[in-house]
Every structure is written in C-alpha cells, then in structure tokens.
Enzyme design. Structure first.
Site, PDB file in Angstrom:
ATOM      1  N   LYS A  72      10.215   2.126   3.505  1.00  0.00           N
ATOM      2  CA  LYS A  72       9.036   1.336   3.839  1.00  0.00           C
ATOM      3  C   LYS A  72       9.148   0.995   5.315  1.00  0.00           C
ATOM      4  CE  LYS A  72       6.561  -2.971   3.454  1.00  0.00           C
ATOM      5  NZ  LYS A  72       6.607  -4.417   3.178  1.00  0.00           N
TER       6      LYS A  72
ATOM      7  N   TYR B  99      14.081  -0.275   3.930  1.00  0.00           N
ATOM      8  CA  TYR B  99      12.993  -1.187   4.276  1.00  0.00           C
ATOM      9  C   TYR B  99      13.246  -1.658   5.702  1.00  0.00           C
ATOM     10  CZ  TYR B  99      10.014  -5.437   3.666  1.00  0.00           C
ATOM     11  OH  TYR B  99       9.078  -6.444   3.790  1.00  0.00           O
TER      12      TYR B  99
END
Length: 293
Positions: free
Chosen positions: A160, A132
C-alpha cells in the site's frame, strides 16, 4: 485483474473513549453494502491510539461482521518487530485475508533494517503480507529497490503506497509488472483513477469512510470501461478531499466528518483532534455542499 476498493475503516469509540464494537460493526455493514472491502486498524482507524488487545478484539469483530462478504486486511505494524509478529499471528487466527504492515515509526530504520523487519513478519504467518509505506507519518520509507527484493519473498503479496509521490507509485507498479503476484494499492485518494489506469490492484482509501458510494463508483465505472463516469466520480472525490483536508490532520478530519454525519462513531481519541465549534461548522458546510449532511 479486477481492482478492489478497500476502505481504511474508522474505529468507533463511546463517550468515554472506550472501544465501541457495536458502532464499528454498523460501519462494517455500511461499507459492505456499498461493495467496499475493509482495511482495519490502519491510519484512519486510530491504530496508534489502540492497545494491543483492542486491536485483536477489533479485528475479530470486523472479520465476524463482514462474514466473508468482502476481503478484510488488518494493519499489524508497530515499531518493534516482536509485537508486529504477535499481532500478525493474532490477526491470522482471526481469519483476515491480508496482513498490512506499516513501516516502523519513531525508530529510524535503514533499508536493511526494514527488509529484515518485513521478512521476519512474513516468515511468521501464512496469510499474505502487504507492505505499507506512509513516510510522512512514520519517517521511514520503503525504497523501490527494497520493495523489489521483498517482493521475491513467497509471502509478501504487495504494497500500500500512501506516500503521495506519483514517481514512487510508478516505481512500485513497475515491480508489479515484473512480478505479477505483487499487488500495488494506491493510498492517496486523488490518485485512485490514475493508479487504476496504470495497473494498480485497487486502492485503500480513508475518505471512503465518508463517501463510500462515490469510492465504489470510481471502481465500478473503471471496471465497466465508463471513463466519463469514473472521471466524474474521481473529480467529486478529489474536490471533497481538497476542501476537507484543508482544515487540518486528514485522518482525524475524516473521523470528525463522519461524526458530523453520524455521532455514533464517536470522536477520535485525544489528542488527534479536539472538537472545535468553528471547525465543526466548516465541516458541516462542506458536507452540505456535497449532499452528505
């Protein structure tokens, strides 16, 4: 690959800033009804304002309420690898489908340090781990070359990207093309449709808390090959984003906009965003323009 829209779910609090799992469960049902998957304890979920035990209780409640109807990811990332591993293991026991790990914050990390951090977490669980990256908030960035090395780990399933740089997103997606098991999810709400067109596995959206149906429409129209419908939904999403985020800190504004629609979600824990009458009025005017009030 069928793309999926995840909503970075808000965390609800009561009037005393205590965790409100009843209200949070209602938001889970709202997103499930729209057809959106769920990302818990992320940036839009006030994760930095939650205690260790609250995060675990929150994730357990969301997994229970969603009842397997949609995938659930949860963010375990903390500055220390030690606590990140603890949370990842607790989330695995709760039954999440994926464990997101935001880059450590406050601590300045080398690329080698990041690689060791993510590897240790991925070694500690069997549930797929997702990197992330959100450098504007953590001040640490996963370079594409580092992501490529991590993608070779058997339990690191994707990333992400919330950096907002199109070139970085392209570089991450090049990894996915070379290593098909590595999925890339777009974080910036204005790049959802573009990312889908480039082969992204989907998106993880904060704005979907306020506009769950519009987010779902972007994905559904793209899946159906309805380019005009997808572009129209993306244009609406982007325009709302531009107006709302012009008012200040995006995650707090998402929560405040949702509060203006449904006060049961509670406010953000301070000091993220103090209620200001003029700002609330500006938010309500934006909501009315988009038929969201």
């Amino acid at each position: 690959m069928t793309p999926t829209a995840f909503v970075a779910l808000v965390t609800c609090f009561d009037g005393d800033e205590r965790l409100d799992l009843t209200a949070t469960r209602a938001q889970v049902r709202r997103q499930v009804a729209a057809g959106n998957a769920l990302m818990v304890a992320g940036t839009n979920g006030d994760f930095t304002a939650l205690t260790h035990d609250e995060k675990i209780a929150l994730v357990e409640a969301v997994v229970d309420e969603s009842a397997g109807k949609v995938p659930v990811f949860a963010n375990a990332g903390m500055p220390a690898t030690f606590e990140t591993v603890q949370l990842a293991q607790a989330f695995e026991r709760a039954g999440v489908d994926g464990i997101a790990v935001i880059t450590p914050f406050f601590i300045a990390c080398t690329q080698d340090g990041l690689e060791r951090h993510f590897t240790r977490v991925a070694d500690a669980v069997q549930t797929p781990v997702y990197l992330y990256d959100i450098p504007a908030r953590t001040q640490n960035h996963i370079e594409p070359a580092t992501a490529r090395r991590l993608a070779a780990h058997g339990n690191i399933a994707g990333i992400k990207d919330s950096g907002g740089a199109q070139q970085t997103l392209e570089d991450y997606m090049a990894i996915g093309r070379d290593m098909p098991g590595f999925k890339v999810y777009s974080g910036p709400d204005h790049l959802i449709l573009w990312a889908l067109g480039q082969g992204a596995a989907g998106c993880i959206s904060g704005l979907g808390n306020v506009m769950p149906d519009t987010l779902a429409q972007i994905i559904a129209a793209h899946r159906a090959g309805d380019s005009a419908g997808a572009e129209a939904a993306q244009a609406r999403f982007t325009a709302f984003r531009t107006e709302l985020y012009a008012l200040g800190y995006p995650p707090a504004l998402v929560k405040r906009a949702l509060w203006c629609m449904d006060s049961s979600v509670g406010t953000s824990r301070g000091p993220a965003l103090l209620p200001v009458a003029d700002q609330d009025q500006a938010i309500r005017e934006i909501l009315r323009r988009y038929d969201l009030s």
